[in-house]
Design an enzyme around this catalytic site. Structure first.
Site, PDB file in Angstrom:
ATOM      1  N   SER A 187       2.980  -9.677   4.690  1.00 43.98           N
ATOM      2  CA  SER A 187       4.282  -9.507   5.336  1.00 43.98           C
ATOM      3  C   SER A 187       4.738 -10.782   6.038  1.00 43.98           C
ATOM      4  CB  SER A 187       4.200  -8.375   6.358  1.00 43.98           C
ATOM      5  OG  SER A 187       4.035  -7.151   5.700  1.00 43.98           O
ATOM      6  N   GLU A 225      -5.864 -12.177   9.465  1.00 48.56           N
ATOM      7  CA  GLU A 225      -4.781 -11.995  10.433  1.00 48.56           C
ATOM      8  C   GLU A 225      -5.323 -11.283  11.679  1.00 48.56           C
ATOM      9  OE1 GLU A 225      -1.986  -8.722   9.871  1.00 48.56           O
ATOM     10  OE2 GLU A 225      -2.606  -8.665   7.772  1.00 48.56           O
ATOM     11  N   CYS A 244      -1.453 -10.262   5.200  1.00 44.56           N
ATOM     12  CA  CYS A 244      -2.495 -10.000   4.192  1.00 44.56           C
ATOM     13  C   CYS A 244      -2.624 -11.119   3.168  1.00 44.56           C
ATOM     14  CB  CYS A 244      -2.199  -8.685   3.481  1.00 44.56           C
ATOM     15  SG  CYS A 244      -1.956  -7.317   4.608  1.00 44.56           S
ATOM     16  N   THR A 281      -2.799   4.264   7.446  1.00 46.46           N
ATOM     17  CA  THR A 281      -2.859   3.198   6.438  1.00 46.46           C
ATOM     18  C   THR A 281      -3.706   2.016   6.928  1.00 46.46           C
ATOM     19  OG1 THR A 281      -0.744   2.256   7.197  1.00 46.46           O
ATOM     20  CG2 THR A 281      -0.642   3.790   5.360  1.00 46.46           C
ATOM     21  N   HIS A 335      -2.449  -5.968  -4.094  1.00 42.82           N
ATOM     22  CA  HIS A 335      -2.689  -5.716  -2.674  1.00 42.82           C
ATOM     23  C   HIS A 335      -2.305  -4.254  -2.438  1.00 42.82           C
ATOM     24  CE1 HIS A 335      -2.452  -5.667   1.594  1.00 42.82           C
ATOM     25  NE2 HIS A 335      -1.147  -5.459   1.590  1.00 42.82           N
ATOM     26  N   ASN A 383      -6.525   0.039   3.669  1.00 38.81           N
ATOM     27  CA  ASN A 383      -5.991  -1.316   3.575  1.00 38.81           C
ATOM     28  C   ASN A 383      -6.886  -2.262   4.369  1.00 38.81           C
ATOM     29  OD1 ASN A 383      -4.482  -3.602   3.309  1.00 38.81           O
ATOM     30  ND2 ASN A 383      -2.623  -2.783   4.265  1.00 38.81           N
ATOM     31  N   SER A 415       9.046  -2.988   5.004  1.00 42.80           N
ATOM     32  CA  SER A 415       7.873  -3.652   4.419  1.00 42.80           C
ATOM     33  C   SER A 415       7.679  -3.241   2.956  1.00 42.80           C
ATOM     34  CB  SER A 415       6.617  -3.376   5.246  1.00 42.80           C
ATOM     35  OG  SER A 415       6.196  -2.043   5.105  1.00 42.80           O
ATOM     36  N   LYS A 442       3.520   2.782  -7.638  1.00 40.68           N
ATOM     37  CA  LYS A 442       4.957   2.479  -7.724  1.00 40.68           C
ATOM     38  C   LYS A 442       5.174   1.041  -8.215  1.00 40.68           C
ATOM     39  CE  LYS A 442       6.411   5.760  -4.216  1.00 40.68           C
ATOM     40  NZ  LYS A 442       7.208   6.046  -3.050  1.00 40.68           N
TER      41      LYS A 442
HETATM   42  N1  ACO Z   1       2.408  16.311   0.215  1.00 41.91           N
HETATM   43  C1  ACO Z   1       2.634  15.341  -0.696  1.00 41.91           C
HETATM   44  N2  ACO Z   1       3.399  14.238  -0.438  1.00 41.91           N
HETATM   45  C2  ACO Z   1       3.930  14.131   0.781  1.00 41.91           C
HETATM   46  C3  ACO Z   1       3.748  15.128   1.774  1.00 41.91           C
HETATM   47  C4  ACO Z   1       2.958  16.252   1.443  1.00 41.91           C
HETATM   48  N3  ACO Z   1       2.710  17.212   2.320  1.00 41.91           N
HETATM   49  N4  ACO Z   1       4.411  14.746   2.885  1.00 41.91           N
HETATM   50  C5  ACO Z   1       5.000  13.544   2.603  1.00 41.91           C
HETATM   51  N5  ACO Z   1       4.708  13.196   1.340  1.00 41.91           N
HETATM   52  C6  ACO Z   1       5.118  11.985   0.635  1.00 41.91           C
HETATM   53  C7  ACO Z   1       6.529  11.581   0.917  1.00 41.91           C
HETATM   54  O1  ACO Z   1       7.427  12.250   0.053  1.00 41.91           O
HETATM   55  C8  ACO Z   1       6.457  10.098   0.651  1.00 41.91           C
HETATM   56  O2  ACO Z   1       6.492   9.859  -0.728  1.00 41.91           O
HETATM   57  P1  ACO Z   1       7.404   8.680  -1.333  1.00 41.91           P
HETATM   58  O3  ACO Z   1       6.895   7.394  -0.717  1.00 41.91           O
HETATM   59  O4  ACO Z   1       7.151   8.744  -2.786  1.00 41.91           O
HETATM   60  O5  ACO Z   1       8.793   8.965  -0.935  1.00 41.91           O
HETATM   61  C9  ACO Z   1       5.061   9.710   1.136  1.00 41.91           C
HETATM   62  O6  ACO Z   1       4.320  10.919   1.179  1.00 41.91           O
HETATM   63  C10 ACO Z   1       5.024   9.090   2.505  1.00 41.91           C
HETATM   64  O7  ACO Z   1       5.787   9.907   3.367  1.00 41.91           O
HETATM   65  P2  ACO Z   1       6.883   9.257   4.333  1.00 41.91           P
HETATM   66  O8  ACO Z   1       7.550  10.343   5.092  1.00 41.91           O
HETATM   67  O9  ACO Z   1       7.738   8.306   3.586  1.00 41.91           O
HETATM   68  O10 ACO Z   1       5.871   8.471   5.281  1.00 41.91           O
HETATM   69  P3  ACO Z   1       6.188   7.740   6.628  1.00 41.91           P
HETATM   70  O11 ACO Z   1       7.555   7.159   6.600  1.00 41.91           O
HETATM   71  O12 ACO Z   1       5.857   8.642   7.761  1.00 41.91           O
HETATM   72  O13 ACO Z   1       5.095   6.535   6.620  1.00 41.91           O
HETATM   73  C11 ACO Z   1       4.611   4.329   5.746  1.00 41.91           C
HETATM   74  C12 ACO Z   1       4.727   5.832   5.446  1.00 41.91           C
HETATM   75  C13 ACO Z   1       6.026   3.775   5.963  1.00 41.91           C
HETATM   76  C14 ACO Z   1       3.958   3.643   4.588  1.00 41.91           C
HETATM   77  C15 ACO Z   1       3.768   4.135   7.042  1.00 41.91           C
HETATM   78  O14 ACO Z   1       2.493   4.684   6.861  1.00 41.91           O
HETATM   79  C16 ACO Z   1       3.642   2.682   7.437  1.00 41.91           C
HETATM   80  O15 ACO Z   1       4.512   2.129   8.100  1.00 41.91           O
HETATM   81  N6  ACO Z   1       2.494   2.010   7.065  1.00 41.91           N
HETATM   82  C17 ACO Z   1       2.246   0.617   7.406  1.00 41.91           C
HETATM   83  C18 ACO Z   1       3.152  -0.361   6.680  1.00 41.91           C
HETATM   84  C19 ACO Z   1       2.734  -0.623   5.241  1.00 41.91           C
HETATM   85  O16 ACO Z   1       1.630  -0.314   4.829  1.00 41.91           O
HETATM   86  N7  ACO Z   1       3.631  -1.284   4.476  1.00 41.91           N
HETATM   87  C20 ACO Z   1       3.354  -1.677   3.096  1.00 41.91           C
HETATM   88  C21 ACO Z   1       3.436  -3.167   2.800  1.00 41.91           C
HETATM   89  S1  ACO Z   1       2.999  -4.221   4.143  1.00 41.91           S
HETATM   90  C22 ACO Z   1       1.302  -4.120   4.416  1.00 41.91           C
HETATM   91  O17 ACO Z   1       0.475  -4.238   3.555  1.00 41.91           O
HETATM   92  C23 ACO Z   1       0.841  -3.841   5.792  1.00 41.91           C
END
Ligand code: ACO
Length: 483
Positions: free
Chosen positions: A373, A94, A128, A170, A260, A339, A220, A269
């Protein structure tokens, strides 16, 4: 490896699957705990919350073409394959740097000396998932009337970069080459390939001027888990029909579950999600022991549970032993590189294959989940041969990827500040022409292809770092593969 011979009038070739694997990741990384500090997020968010330790990244010296050139030539060299023995070559990516000219055509440079231009296949794109689509095409080709008796080669490669913000951590980068043919040590189970595809805007790249995607992170994650649920439904039926699924829970019917990996916590999870699916589908009394304390969730609907913390925590706790035994070993590259997008799930397979003595790998059944995605996804199963004779193809396959851990250790750590500066440089110079990259080539691994220049017509020139250090006799060490 010698060429294959097509056996006429004998029906489908047998045991079509993976004959060899090669993985390439950048020689530099940023440490995720240092990145937490640099990004001013709470300590542990990236390392514990997302489960990531290191993130590989490329300077302006590497692009999708160079990553794929590197991994293909390494696979051909390590496995001693003649370039004339490849009859199909396709790329899943991609990381688009040209809307017309495919990466596959760039790879044809490697075949020039051999004179082999008769090679089917082209590039495939959907986030991906492109690598998996290319892989399925390759398996289908070998099993079809179009097969000419030669190997198929699949390349999955990407540079995963995000704009500054919560998704940047990520990222990752890398490429994987997969050699496909009959009588393989890792065989695709026929008819055990479940697909789920859907129209969603969870992650997409509409801005042609930028490397960065538009991401709805939460959506996502929901799409990924929903796709897993849908594929679970179909694969379990297929495995039952094939006589492979002999006990009611999917998690009991394979030795490894490989995913993946956008980040490792989502994979953990996902194992919990498979247990939830098993639990909801099979209330049978012989299964209740490991479901102790979960009975209260018996009536829940899958679609209501994506962000239900109570259910997630309960099933993550209950599935932890399965995760530790059957999935965690596949997360080495995901944790250390990040990733890689299309290669991610195959990085999981490589990590699993080098995670334990070969005797414990032999005979294993692996279930793989590929997600891209937009969305495209598949859940399918592979069987690893139990033939361990010293010259067996499994022994050779594993030996040829056994340097992965030492390569990870040989990488150079770069500070978050320098990483940030390199990301800015990529942003400013993305698609610039003419352009002369400035990134250093000293730290690249031996045998790495890199970008030399982009001319005023956007034509890219590459060179390869010597595979061996120059000798005193004046040999410059450049391998004679392609110019
Ligand atoms: N210590 C331990 N854990 C923590 C801490 C800390 N200090 N701070 C946060 N966390 C935990 C949160 O509780 C959360 O856990 P949970 O998922 O079990 O609820 C986790 O860390 C992530 O924190 P969030 O606040 O949910 O993270 P955020 O919303 O800022 O971003 C996300 C995470 C959405 C994955 C972002 O990095 C993103 O958009 N990444 C790209 C998209 C992606 O990878 N999507 C997945 C499928 S698509 C693909 O492969 C591209």
């Amino acid at each position: 490896m010698s060429g294959l011979r097509k056996e006429e009038n004998q029906g489908w070739p047998n045991n079509v699957g993976i004959l060899a694997l090669e993985v390439y990741f950048p020689s530099q990384y940023v440490d995720q705990s240092e990145l937490e500090e640099f990004d001013s997020v709470s300590k542990g968010k990236y390392t514990i919350g997302l489960g990531q330790d290191k993130m590989g990244f490329c300077s302006d010296r590497e692009d999708i073409n160079s990553l794929c050139l590197t991994v293909v030539q390494r696979l051909m060299e390590k496995n001693n394959i003649d370039y004339t023995n490849i009859g199909r070559l396709e790329v899943g990516t991609e990381t688009i740097i040209d809307k017309s000219k495919s990466v596959k055509t760039v790879l044809m440079q490697l075949f020039e000396k051999s004179g082999n231009t008769c090679i089917e296949g082209i590039d495939t794109t959907n986030a991906c998932f492109g690598g998996t689509a290319a892989l399925f095409n390759a398996v289908n080709w070998v099993e079809s009337s179009s097969w000419d008796g030669r190997y198929a080669l699949v390349v999955a490669g990407d540079i995963a970069v995000y704009a500054t913000g919560n998704a940047r951590c990520t990222g990752g980068a890398g490429a994987i080459a997969i050699l496909i043919g009959p009588q393989a040590p890792i065989v695709f189970d026929r008819g055990c390939r479940a697909t789920h595809m859907q129209h969603v805007y969870d992650f997409y790249k509409p801005n042609m001027e930028s490397e960065y995607p538009v991401v709805d992170g939460k959506l996502s994650i929901q799409c990924y888990l929903h796709a897993l649920d849908k594929c679970y439904d179909r694969l379990t039926q297929q495995l039952q029909t094939a006589g492979i699924m002999t006990s009611p829970r999917l998690l009991d019917n394979a030795d490894a579950f490989i995913f993946h990996s956008p980040y490792c916590k989502l994979v953990q999870k996902s194992v919990a999600r498979l247990m939830l699916n098993d639990f909801l589908r099979h209330p049978g009394s012989n299964c209740t022991d490991s479901y102790n304390g979960l009975e209260t969730f018996r009536g829940v609907k899958l679609e209501d549970t994506y962000f239900n913390k109570e259910i997630e925590t309960a099933f993550m706790t209950a599935s932890k032993p399965v995760f530790t035994q059957k999935t965690k070993p596949s997360l080495l590259l995901a944790n250390q590189v990040g990733n890689m997008y299309t290669p991610s799930v195959y990085g999981g397979l490589v990590s699993f294959l080098i995670s334990r003595p070969i005797q414990e790998i032999a005979g294993c059944r692996c279930v793989l989940f590929s997600y891209g995605s937009g969305l495209a996804s598949a859940l399918y199963s592979l069987r690893i041969t139990d033939d361990l004779s010293p010259l067996s193809s499994l022994t050779r396959l594993v030996k040829n990827i056994s340097d992965v851990k030492s390569c990870l250790d040989r990488r150079k750590k770069v500070s978050p500040k320098d990483f940030d500066a390199l990301m800015k440089l990529r942003e400013q110079t993305h698609h610039k022409a003419p352009y002369s990259p400035v990134g250093d080539t000293d730290s690249l691994f031996p045998g790495t292809w890199y970008l030399m220049s982009v001319d005023e017509k956007f034509r890219r020139q590459y060179d390869r770092k010597p595979l061996h250090p120059p000798t005193e006799a004046g040999d410059n060490g450049v391998d004679s593969g392609a110019s």
